[in-house]
Design a protein around this motif. Structure first.
Motif, PDB file in Angstrom:
ATOM      1  N   VAL A 100      49.997  81.594  33.738  1.00 45.32           N
ATOM      2  CA  VAL A 100      51.416  82.289  33.368  1.00 45.32           C
ATOM      3  C   VAL A 100      51.468  82.718  31.863  1.00 45.32           C
ATOM      4  CG1 VAL A 100      53.968  81.826  33.144  1.00 45.32           C
ATOM      5  CG2 VAL A 100      52.752  80.925  35.030  1.00 45.32           C
ATOM      6  N   ALA A 101      50.970  82.174  30.897  1.00 47.88           N
ATOM      7  CA  ALA A 101      50.828  82.632  29.485  1.00 47.88           C
ATOM      8  C   ALA A 101      50.005  83.636  29.536  1.00 47.88           C
ATOM      9  CB  ALA A 101      50.263  81.369  28.833  1.00 47.88           C
ATOM     10  N   SER A 102      49.023  84.011  30.504  1.00 47.89           N
ATOM     11  CA  SER A 102      47.931  85.054  30.366  1.00 47.89           C
ATOM     12  C   SER A 102      48.648  86.152  30.502  1.00 47.89           C
ATOM     13  CB  SER A 102      46.631  84.689  31.019  1.00 47.89           C
ATOM     14  OG  SER A 102      45.915  83.506  30.462  1.00 47.89           O
ATOM     15  N   HIS A 103      49.656  86.011  31.698  1.00 42.94           N
ATOM     16  CA  HIS A 103      50.164  87.167  32.526  1.00 42.94           C
ATOM     17  C   HIS A 103      51.210  87.510  31.339  1.00 42.94           C
ATOM     18  CE1 HIS A 103      48.144  87.894  35.948  1.00 42.94           C
ATOM     19  NE2 HIS A 103      48.186  86.658  36.207  1.00 42.94           N
ATOM     20  N   LEU A 104      52.005  86.615  30.831  1.00 42.83           N
ATOM     21  CA  LEU A 104      53.291  86.886  29.599  1.00 42.83           C
ATOM     22  C   LEU A 104      52.542  87.696  28.583  1.00 42.83           C
ATOM     23  CD1 LEU A 104      55.472  83.875  29.904  1.00 42.83           C
ATOM     24  CD2 LEU A 104      56.000  86.150  30.792  1.00 42.83           C
ATOM     25  N   MET A 105      51.425  87.287  27.896  1.00 38.42           N
ATOM     26  CA  MET A 105      50.803  87.924  26.865  1.00 38.42           C
ATOM     27  C   MET A 105      49.949  88.976  27.191  1.00 38.42           C
ATOM     28  SD  MET A 105      52.130  85.979  24.475  1.00 38.42           S
ATOM     29  CE  MET A 105      51.091  86.338  22.898  1.00 38.42           C
ATOM     30  N   GLY A 106      49.895  89.312  28.645  1.00 36.90           N
ATOM     31  CA  GLY A 106      48.978  90.606  28.713  1.00 36.90           C
ATOM     32  C   GLY A 106      47.321  90.476  28.542  1.00 36.90           C
ATOM     33  N   GLU A 107      46.990  88.962  28.702  1.00 33.03           N
ATOM     34  CA  GLU A 107      45.552  88.640  28.603  1.00 33.03           C
ATOM     35  C   GLU A 107      44.831  88.801  29.942  1.00 33.03           C
ATOM     36  OE1 GLU A 107      43.851  88.100  25.505  1.00 33.03           O
ATOM     37  OE2 GLU A 107      45.554  88.705  24.491  1.00 33.03           O
ATOM     38  N   GLY A 156      41.561  86.873  31.638  1.00 35.70           N
ATOM     39  CA  GLY A 156      40.716  85.553  31.840  1.00 35.70           C
ATOM     40  C   GLY A 156      40.599  85.111  33.104  1.00 35.70           C
ATOM     41  N   GLY A 157      39.442  84.390  33.050  1.00 36.09           N
ATOM     42  CA  GLY A 157      39.292  83.557  34.280  1.00 36.09           C
ATOM     43  C   GLY A 157      39.709  82.171  34.253  1.00 36.09           C
ATOM     44  N   LEU A 158      39.509  81.494  35.341  1.00 38.36           N
ATOM     45  CA  LEU A 158      40.249  80.215  35.940  1.00 38.36           C
ATOM     46  C   LEU A 158      39.768  79.328  34.809  1.00 38.36           C
ATOM     47  CD1 LEU A 158      41.742  78.495  37.859  1.00 38.36           C
ATOM     48  CD2 LEU A 158      39.539  78.144  39.157  1.00 38.36           C
ATOM     49  N   LEU A 159      38.535  79.140  34.264  1.00 39.53           N
ATOM     50  CA  LEU A 159      38.212  78.119  32.963  1.00 39.53           C
ATOM     51  C   LEU A 159      38.913  78.479  31.948  1.00 39.53           C
ATOM     52  CD1 LEU A 159      36.491  75.894  32.716  1.00 39.53           C
ATOM     53  CD2 LEU A 159      34.440  77.270  32.001  1.00 39.53           C
ATOM     54  N   ARG A 160      39.033  79.817  31.672  1.00 41.23           N
ATOM     55  CA  ARG A 160      39.806  79.971  30.549  1.00 41.23           C
ATOM     56  C   ARG A 160      41.150  79.757  30.406  1.00 41.23           C
ATOM     57  NH1 ARG A 160      42.184  85.373  28.069  1.00 41.23           N
ATOM     58  NH2 ARG A 160      42.470  84.813  26.051  1.00 41.23           N
ATOM     59  N   ASP A 161      41.828  79.871  31.687  1.00 41.19           N
ATOM     60  CA  ASP A 161      43.132  79.666  32.114  1.00 41.19           C
ATOM     61  C   ASP A 161      43.411  77.973  32.048  1.00 41.19           C
ATOM     62  OD1 ASP A 161      44.069  82.098  32.131  1.00 41.19           O
ATOM     63  OD2 ASP A 161      44.037  82.175  34.494  1.00 41.19           O
ATOM     64  N   ILE A 162      42.450  77.295  32.370  1.00 39.85           N
ATOM     65  CA  ILE A 162      42.719  75.735  32.424  1.00 39.85           C
ATOM     66  C   ILE A 162      42.575  75.192  30.891  1.00 39.85           C
ATOM     67  CG2 ILE A 162      41.455  73.838  32.872  1.00 39.85           C
ATOM     68  CD1 ILE A 162      40.614  74.994  35.569  1.00 39.85           C
ATOM     69  N   ILE A 163      41.726  75.910  30.180  1.00 40.51           N
ATOM     70  CA  ILE A 163      41.407  75.450  28.635  1.00 40.51           C
ATOM     71  C   ILE A 163      42.741  75.766  27.805  1.00 40.51           C
ATOM     72  CG2 ILE A 163      40.405  75.822  26.400  1.00 40.51           C
ATOM     73  CD1 ILE A 163      37.685  76.180  28.387  1.00 40.51           C
ATOM     74  N   VAL A 170      57.202  73.618  27.223  1.00 40.98           N
ATOM     75  CA  VAL A 170      56.700  73.369  25.900  1.00 40.98           C
ATOM     76  C   VAL A 170      55.081  73.603  26.114  1.00 40.98           C
ATOM     77  CG1 VAL A 170      55.913  71.341  24.579  1.00 40.98           C
ATOM     78  CG2 VAL A 170      58.205  71.247  25.359  1.00 40.98           C
ATOM     79  N   ALA A 171      54.551  73.650  27.318  1.00 40.61           N
ATOM     80  CA  ALA A 171      53.055  74.013  27.333  1.00 40.61           C
ATOM     81  C   ALA A 171      53.121  75.277  27.388  1.00 40.61           C
ATOM     82  CB  ALA A 171      52.568  73.060  28.733  1.00 40.61           C
ATOM     83  N   LEU A 172      53.801  76.039  28.002  1.00 38.15           N
ATOM     84  CA  LEU A 172      54.003  77.457  27.874  1.00 38.15           C
ATOM     85  C   LEU A 172      54.029  77.962  26.710  1.00 38.15           C
ATOM     86  CD1 LEU A 172      53.865  79.943  29.771  1.00 38.15           C
ATOM     87  CD2 LEU A 172      56.026  80.022  30.233  1.00 38.15           C
ATOM     88  N   LEU A 173      54.807  77.696  25.788  1.00 40.94           N
ATOM     89  CA  LEU A 173      55.282  78.047  24.491  1.00 40.94           C
ATOM     90  C   LEU A 173      53.943  77.781  23.584  1.00 40.94           C
ATOM     91  CD1 LEU A 173      57.030  78.548  22.014  1.00 40.94           C
ATOM     92  CD2 LEU A 173      57.256  76.126  21.641  1.00 40.94           C
ATOM     93  N   GLY A 174      53.217  76.529  23.691  1.00 38.51           N
ATOM     94  CA  GLY A 174      52.022  76.290  22.788  1.00 38.51           C
ATOM     95  C   GLY A 174      51.059  77.549  23.413  1.00 38.51           C
ATOM     96  N   ALA A 175      50.760  77.611  24.704  1.00 40.85           N
ATOM     97  CA  ALA A 175      49.757  78.632  25.344  1.00 40.85           C
ATOM     98  C   ALA A 175      49.936  79.922  24.872  1.00 40.85           C
ATOM     99  CB  ALA A 175      49.659  78.430  26.870  1.00 40.85           C
ATOM    100  N   CYS A 176      51.234  80.154  24.731  1.00 40.45           N
ATOM    101  CA  CYS A 176      51.400  81.580  24.267  1.00 40.45           C
ATOM    102  C   CYS A 176      51.058  81.736  22.729  1.00 40.45           C
ATOM    103  CB  CYS A 176      52.781  82.067  24.458  1.00 40.45           C
ATOM    104  SG  CYS A 176      53.481  82.498  26.068  1.00 40.45           S
ATOM    105  N   VAL A 177      51.360  80.784  22.067  1.00 35.98           N
ATOM    106  CA  VAL A 177      51.097  80.727  20.539  1.00 35.98           C
ATOM    107  C   VAL A 177      49.680  80.655  20.197  1.00 35.98           C
ATOM    108  CG1 VAL A 177      51.172  79.178  18.430  1.00 35.98           C
ATOM    109  CG2 VAL A 177      53.431  79.524  19.801  1.00 35.98           C
ATOM    110  N   LEU A 178      48.869  79.866  21.340  1.00 39.63           N
ATOM    111  CA  LEU A 178      47.496  79.795  21.070  1.00 39.63           C
ATOM    112  C   LEU A 178      46.623  81.365  21.436  1.00 39.63           C
ATOM    113  CD1 LEU A 178      44.861  78.204  20.951  1.00 39.63           C
ATOM    114  CD2 LEU A 178      45.109  77.777  23.392  1.00 39.63           C
ATOM    115  N   LEU A 179      47.451  81.829  22.562  1.00 40.74           N
ATOM    116  CA  LEU A 179      46.816  83.235  22.838  1.00 40.74           C
ATOM    117  C   LEU A 179      47.178  84.109  21.734  1.00 40.74           C
ATOM    118  CD1 LEU A 179      47.601  83.391  26.769  1.00 40.74           C
ATOM    119  CD2 LEU A 179      45.434  83.374  25.565  1.00 40.74           C
ATOM    120  N   TYR A 180      48.310  84.318  21.203  1.00 39.74           N
ATOM    121  CA  TYR A 180      48.671  84.959  19.959  1.00 39.74           C
ATOM    122  C   TYR A 180      47.664  84.878  18.874  1.00 39.74           C
ATOM    123  CZ  TYR A 180      51.054  87.372  16.281  1.00 39.74           C
ATOM    124  OH  TYR A 180      51.289  88.317  15.173  1.00 39.74           O
ATOM    125  N   VAL A 181      47.383  83.817  18.403  1.00 39.19           N
ATOM    126  CA  VAL A 181      46.740  83.544  17.450  1.00 39.19           C
ATOM    127  C   VAL A 181      45.090  83.810  17.797  1.00 39.19           C
ATOM    128  CG1 VAL A 181      45.574  81.483  16.001  1.00 39.19           C
ATOM    129  CG2 VAL A 181      47.818  81.421  16.493  1.00 39.19           C
TER     130      VAL A 181
END
Length: 80
Positions: free
Chosen positions: A16-23, A25-32, A63-74
């Motif tokens: 979900v975060a990858s799609h929201l941020m326009g990134e 990645g594969g399954l392994l990247r999404d899990i990480i 909360v996890a989605l917020l953190g994942a979006c911040v991580l993808l932005y960084v």
């Protein structure tokens, strides 16, 4: 069984975060991204005095989605 649930939760949050941020990645990247995003989101919420990811509910997903979006932005800023 718990680790499998965390992996599925991380995959869902990361996807979900990858799609929201326009990134892309594969399954392994999404899990990480989802699992690390849960940690980042929990840390950010602790800074404002709220609880982090504790169980599998909508609040923890947010909360996890917020953190994942911040991580993808960084990650995006560091790559540039």
């Amino acid at each position: 069984m718990g680790i499998i649930i965390w992996i599925v939760f991380g995959a869902l949050v990361g996807w979900v975060a990858s799609h929201l941020m326009g990134e892309e990645g594969g399954l392994l990247r999404d899990i990480i991204v989802g699992i690390v995003g849960s940690v980042v989101g929990g840390f950010l919420m602790s800074l404002i005095g709220k609880s982090g990811v504790g169980s599998f509910n909508l609040y923890s997903f947010g909360v996890a989605l917020l953190g994942a979006c911040v991580l993808l932005y960084v990650m995006r800023v560091v790559r540039r």
